[in-house]
Design a protein around this motif. Sequence first.
Motif, mmCIF file in Angstrom:
data_model
loop_
_atom_site.group_PDB
_atom_site.id
_atom_site.type_symbol
_atom_site.label_atom_id
_atom_site.label_comp_id
_atom_site.label_asym_id
_atom_site.label_seq_id
_atom_site.Cartn_x
_atom_site.Cartn_y
_atom_site.Cartn_z
ATOM 1 N N LEU A 89 8.872 10.098 5.986
ATOM 2 C CA LEU A 89 8.934 9.355 4.728
ATOM 3 C C LEU A 89 7.656 9.579 3.917
ATOM 4 N N ALA A 90 6.518 9.562 4.604
ATOM 5 C CA ALA A 90 5.245 9.791 3.917
ATOM 6 C C ALA A 90 5.139 11.223 3.411
ATOM 7 N N ILE A 91 5.628 12.177 4.197
ATOM 8 C CA ILE A 91 5.649 13.579 3.762
ATOM 9 C C ILE A 91 6.482 13.716 2.492
ATOM 10 N N ARG A 92 7.644 13.097 2.498
ATOM 11 C CA ARG A 92 8.548 13.199 1.358
ATOM 12 C C ARG A 92 7.885 12.672 0.090
ATOM 13 N N LYS A 93 7.136 11.591 0.217
ATOM 14 C CA LYS A 93 6.519 10.978 -0.959
ATOM 15 C C LYS A 93 5.300 11.754 -1.451
ATOM 16 N N PHE A 94 4.397 12.094 -0.531
ATOM 17 C CA PHE A 94 3.098 12.611 -0.957
ATOM 18 C C PHE A 94 2.975 14.130 -0.924
ATOM 19 N N VAL A 95 3.920 14.815 -0.292
ATOM 20 C CA VAL A 95 3.899 16.277 -0.287
ATOM 21 C C VAL A 95 4.998 16.822 -1.189
ATOM 22 N N TYR A 96 6.229 16.342 -0.990
ATOM 23 C CA TYR A 96 7.344 16.832 -1.800
ATOM 24 C C TYR A 96 7.462 16.126 -3.147
ATOM 25 N N GLY B 196 0.781 -1.221 0.000
ATOM 26 C CA GLY B 196 0.000 0.000 0.000
ATOM 27 C C GLY B 196 0.814 1.272 0.000
ATOM 28 N N VAL B 197 2.146 1.176 0.179
ATOM 29 C CA VAL B 197 2.942 2.392 0.239
ATOM 30 C C VAL B 197 2.858 3.171 -1.057
ATOM 31 N N TRP C 106 9.023 13.383 -3.637
ATOM 32 C CA TRP C 106 10.412 12.937 -3.698
ATOM 33 C C TRP C 106 10.473 11.448 -3.411
ATOM 34 N N PRO C 107 11.351 10.709 -4.068
ATOM 35 C CA PRO C 107 11.393 9.259 -3.860
ATOM 36 C C PRO C 107 11.723 8.883 -2.413
ATOM 37 N N ILE C 108 11.185 7.757 -1.998
ATOM 38 C CA ILE C 108 11.527 7.198 -0.696
ATOM 39 C C ILE C 108 12.104 5.806 -0.923
ATOM 40 N N PRO C 109 12.796 5.238 0.066
ATOM 41 C CA PRO C 109 13.402 3.924 -0.123
ATOM 42 C C PRO C 109 12.365 2.870 -0.514
#
Length: 235
Positions: free
Chosen positions: A191-198, A5-6, A200-203
């Motif tokens: 990590l969730a902020i980075r993906k869905f706001v910025y 689900g990520v 930006w890729p996450i691991p």
Amino acid sequence: MDLPGVAAQEPLTTVSEKSKQAVRRRLPAAQREQQIVEAAAQFFAEHGLAGQTRELAREIGITHSAIFRYFPTKEALLDRVYEHVYVQRWNPAWGGIVQDRSQPLEARILRFYGEYAEKIFDYVWVRIFVFSGLKGYDIAPRYLGIVRDRVIHPICTEMRAELGLPAPEIVPLTERETEAVWALHGKIFYLAIRKFVYGWPIPSNVSQIISDDVGAFLRGSPPIFVDCVKNSVKD
């Protein structure tokens, strides 16, 4: 192992055509109300909480007055969005996971954050939460109160027990102790902020990152807890 689900839900620029068609059909009042809530959650996640209900109605293909037939104010609609996106995703069993002393503390915290991340690593969840804080709506503060009472304080209590320190009922928790746990919580949520706001890729292996963060917390925080309790007892 990747968390399911990520990456399952991507940004939507408009409410889906499927949602529009579902709302247009003649439906029982409770079902129609639920569909408006689901469409509103998608809409506010994309446009922010300042998004106008008139535009929401246009996107889902209903009249503006139809929304207010079910929700007399925008605040009432946002309350239902909060219940739908945040309260209904909270698993009451999570408290028991953290407090189950038959399991090692690290295993308990890892299991909790693994399950928690599966629920909150979600486009709608993250973006509404951030927009709420930016615009002064009470969604974020209300939810953070739940996190404090059901995650932060319980983990602090279990850390005290793990270290053989007095329970919070005997020596109240200090700000430094709670901030140590908030720091762990914040690292995972970032990590969730980075993906869905910025955007930006996450691991790819989020589970491993969570494991690393929990391990760092358990290795680094004991001196904080010991020092805080010692100073509290001295005072």
